[in-house]
Scaffold this motif. Structure first.
Motif, PDB file in Angstrom:
ATOM      1  N   PRO A  52      23.106  29.155  10.792  1.00 54.01           N
ATOM      2  CA  PRO A  52      24.502  28.853  10.467  1.00 54.01           C
ATOM      3  C   PRO A  52      25.365  28.823  11.721  1.00 54.01           C
ATOM      4  O   PRO A  52      25.284  29.724  12.560  1.00 54.01           O
ATOM      5  CB  PRO A  52      24.903  30.009   9.535  1.00 54.01           C
ATOM      6  CG  PRO A  52      23.984  31.130   9.891  1.00 54.01           C
ATOM      7  CD  PRO A  52      22.777  30.565  10.587  1.00 54.01           C
ATOM      8  N   SER A  96      29.414  28.184  13.014  1.00 55.32           N
ATOM      9  CA  SER A  96      30.808  27.932  12.679  1.00 55.32           C
ATOM     10  C   SER A  96      31.392  26.910  13.637  1.00 55.32           C
ATOM     11  O   SER A  96      31.038  26.864  14.818  1.00 55.32           O
ATOM     12  CB  SER A  96      31.615  29.229  12.723  1.00 55.32           C
ATOM     13  OG  SER A  96      31.675  29.746  14.039  1.00 55.32           O
ATOM     14  N   ALA A 127      31.865  24.301   9.286  1.00 58.62           N
ATOM     15  CA  ALA A 127      30.603  24.865   9.781  1.00 58.62           C
ATOM     16  C   ALA A 127      29.478  23.928   9.397  1.00 58.62           C
ATOM     17  O   ALA A 127      29.653  22.972   8.628  1.00 58.62           O
ATOM     18  CB  ALA A 127      30.360  26.255   9.184  1.00 58.62           C
ATOM     19  N   VAL A 153      25.219  24.493   8.367  1.00 62.67           N
ATOM     20  CA  VAL A 153      24.127  25.436   8.131  1.00 62.67           C
ATOM     21  C   VAL A 153      22.837  24.643   8.020  1.00 62.67           C
ATOM     22  O   VAL A 153      22.678  23.831   7.098  1.00 62.67           O
ATOM     23  CB  VAL A 153      24.347  26.269   6.850  1.00 62.67           C
ATOM     24  CG1 VAL A 153      23.167  27.222   6.636  1.00 62.67           C
ATOM     25  CG2 VAL A 153      25.650  27.036   6.924  1.00 62.67           C
ATOM     26  N   LYS A 162      28.653  30.642   6.041  1.00 64.02           N
ATOM     27  CA  LYS A 162      28.600  31.278   7.352  1.00 64.02           C
ATOM     28  C   LYS A 162      29.362  32.593   7.356  1.00 64.02           C
ATOM     29  O   LYS A 162      28.910  33.603   7.912  1.00 64.02           O
ATOM     30  CB  LYS A 162      29.160  30.313   8.391  1.00 64.02           C
ATOM     31  CG  LYS A 162      29.536  30.931   9.735  1.00 64.02           C
ATOM     32  CD  LYS A 162      28.357  31.450  10.518  1.00 64.02           C
ATOM     33  CE  LYS A 162      28.796  31.816  11.925  1.00 64.02           C
ATOM     34  NZ  LYS A 162      27.852  32.672  12.637  1.00 64.02           N
TER      35      LYS A 162
END
Length: 637
Positions: A352, A354, A360, A362, A385
């Protein structure tokens, strides 16, 4: 549950060191408590100390000590946030350890003598150990490139982040160079660019950002950096950092008012100086159980260890560090109790990243950290996240109460797997939906969905995202998401037991089943069971249980009718107790004997109130919460 809840205090303490019982040694005055010393309170070290403290609470034969230079826990996953002046919660290590027997010592580790089994703190204190857990971790490599130590900022500690935040707050305009295009560099560049849009943020690195991701999430990450105004330059090697610039290989210079260094890490030289076998990076080389190959009384965890798995040597992450700490603690307890530590097994599952506070990406991964097709982006990924980032501290709190919750063991599980039983309260009509959502049946059904179906189902049914939002997050068309949601719902409906909401009927059947089972009344048991009832048993390879489901009313009835006639897990029928409780939102049974919890049993019912499925959990690691009498309100789950 007061009678059962009080039994946790009698769980087994480690009692054996090198073949001699510690209790006997203490009685003869020949032994002091076994001293376990844990160096470093990072993600791995904290997992180790909490696990040991929880598993050995009240054991006079064990002394657990944690050493760390500060009382504040460093949330390294949030340092890029702190570096932009945003406030994060301060987490106090001694406060978390309150209520345990673990001791906290504040100070810097300045020397380790692995042969003499001593550790020097601040050069003027000496701590002795019998078993050492080495978790001093890693920091940014400020040595390899000239000028980094003198002129660059780092994100090793909360104090480092605060110093950078103060500098950025004073910078009205100018250029911030982030050296290193790995995940820390990407998150830091995105956070600074979003927080200070007037600054010119330049991200320099050998590889392009998101290099290990599959093409679509990598493209999303790079587009997000572009949207935030981050200037990305890949294939770049910084050879020197100066007070107002960085020099690149080839002679080019990039002006910089601030340099944040995130390229590469290094570990403390203390391990090598102690005489421990280390690899070319200074990490302690371990065997399969995380013990030092040169000093078996030393366990290495987290970034400080060179831990080899089937896919190669693990790299430092929170998701890998915490399991190593848990495994070391479990291994120590096992070894002191006369057993053999088991090999450590781990596989990665996500990456993950940001991209500011509201975005974000993932990337879900295979165990070897290679990318899967499934990924999340946007607001959904940002929420995911944040959930991941916030999880370690409450996880430590949960481990403190029920240490088995920290185990990473699904990969090599023996026999059928069932979710951990949870004592629940709350049986009003408003709680029916919540109770069903945590039922054993529902948790088992979710395990059978594909990764995409499970993600869509949870995002839609739990988080109430729209199909359009989910489509954007998982990079599928809205039509594909709707189809996946439909398949998931139909699958859940087909496999979820169709019992009515008449909880009094369920409880009545459970009470009759309990009376019939303990009384050996096979005829009543047959009446309560549906003809094709299925019994699932989970012993986790630690307790003898059926490795395959038991099917059919007659066979299942005979199984339970024997409860009052045969010895089970060393408990004679006369010493066995049974109690009706609420487990996972529905009626269930707890069996105990010889001051310990033996097993739990829960049921699924058909519309007529007959039992269609029985879940029998006897794995002791999954019974910790039951033994502790810990309850949860289904209305708040």
């Amino acid at each position: 549950m007061s009678r059962i809840g009080g039994q946790l205090a009698s769980r087994g303490c480690p009692h054996q060191v090198k073949g001699t019982t510690m209790t006997t040694q203490r009685e003869t005055g020949t032994a002091a408590p076994h001293r376990v010393l844990i160096l470093g309170a990072g993600y791995a070290g904290m997992a180790a100390v909490i696990q040991l403290a929880a598993r050995t609470k009240g054991c006079e034969d064990m002394q657990v000590t944690l050493v760390n230079p500060q009382e504040r826990f460093t949330e390294r996953l949030r340092l890029h946030i702190s570096a932009t002046g945003q406030q994060v919660a301060e987490m106090n290590i001694p406060e978390l350890l309150e209520g345990t027997d673990a001791r906290f010592v504040r100070g810097w580790v300045t020397a380790v003598d692995a042969d003499a089994k001593i550790v020097r703190i601040d050069d003027n204190r000496v701590l002795h150990y019998d078993t050492l857990v080495y978790g001093l971790g890693s920091v940014a490599d400020t040595v390899t490139v000239p000028g980094v130590e003198e002129h660059a900022y780092t994100l090793n500690t909360a104090q480092d982040a605060e110093v950078l935040a103060e500098r950025l707050a004073r910078l009205d305009r100018g250029t911030v160079v982030v050296g290193g295009s790995g995940l820390t560099g990407v998150e830091s560049a995105a956070e600074i660019a979003e927080r200070y849009p007037g600054l010119n943020v330049v991200l320099l690195g050998r590889q392009e950002p998101g290099a290990a991701m599959s093409p679509k999430p990598k493209a999303y990450l790079q587009a997000a950096l572009t949207r935030l105004g981050v200037q990305v330059r890949s294939g770049i090697e910084v050879v020197k950092v100066l007070p107002d610039s960085v020099e690149l290989a080839g002679g080019e210079s990039v002006a910089a008012d601030v340099v944040l260094w995130t390229s590469g890490t290094r570990v403390s030289p203390l391990a090598a100086a102690a005489g421990l076998t280390v690899d070319e990076h200074g990490r302690i080389v371990t065997d399969a159980t995380l013990r030092s190959v040169s000093h078996p009384d030393v366990y290495a965890v987290g970034d400080a260890a060179a831990i080899r798995q089937g896919f190669g040597v693990m790299h430092g992450t929170c998701q890998g560090g915490m399991p190593t700490g848990v495994h070391a603690a479990v291994s120590i307890v096992r070894a002191l109790d006369g057993g053999q530590p088991k090999p450590f097994r781990f596989g990665y599952y996500h990456t993950p990243v940001s991209l500011g506070r509201h975005d974000a990406v993932v990337q879900f991964t295979h165990p070897d950290d290679s990318p899967r097709r499934v990924y999340l982006t946007g607001r959904v990924a940002a929420r995911y996240k944040e959930t991941v980032t916030a999880s370690p501290w409450p996880t430590y709190g949960r481990m403190k109460k029920m240490p088995a919750s920290g185990r990473y063991q699904r990969e090599t599980y023996v026999g059928p797997w069932l979710p951990e039983p949870i004592l629940t309260v709350g049986d009003t009509a408003d709680d029916i939906t919540n109770a069903e959502s945590v039922s054993t049946a529902m948790l088992v059904v979710l395990e059978t969905l594909s990764p995409l179906e499970r993600a869509v189902f949870v995002l839609k049914e739990v988080f109430d995202f729209s199909h359009a939002e989910i489509a954007q997050a998982v990079e599928r068309s809205e039509t594909a998401v709707r189809q996946a949601a439909h398949r998931a719902r139909e699958h859940v409906r087909a496999r979820r037991p169709r019992f009515t909401a008449d909880r009094s009927r369920q409880r009545d059947v459970t009470e009759r089943f309990l009376a019939a089972a303990t009384g050996g009344d096979i005829n009543t048991l047959m009446e309560l069971l549906s003809p094709d009832v299925t019994l699932w048993t989970d012993g986790g390879g630690k307790v003898r249980q059926a490795l395959r489901p038991v099917v059919g009313a007659q066979t299942v009835a005979a199984w339970f009718a024997a409860i009052g006639k045969v010895t089970y897990q060393g408990v004679e029928p006369a010493d066995m107790n049974a109690e009706l409780v609420e487990i996972n939102g529905g009626p269930g049974m707890v069996f105990s004997g010889l001051e310990r919890i033996i097993a739990t049993v829960t049921f699924d019912f058909d519309a007529d109130g007959r039992i269609t499925t029985i879940h029998n959990i006897a794995n002791p690691d999954k019974l910790q919460a039951i033994a502790g009498g810990i309850t949860r309100d289904v209305g708040t789950i």
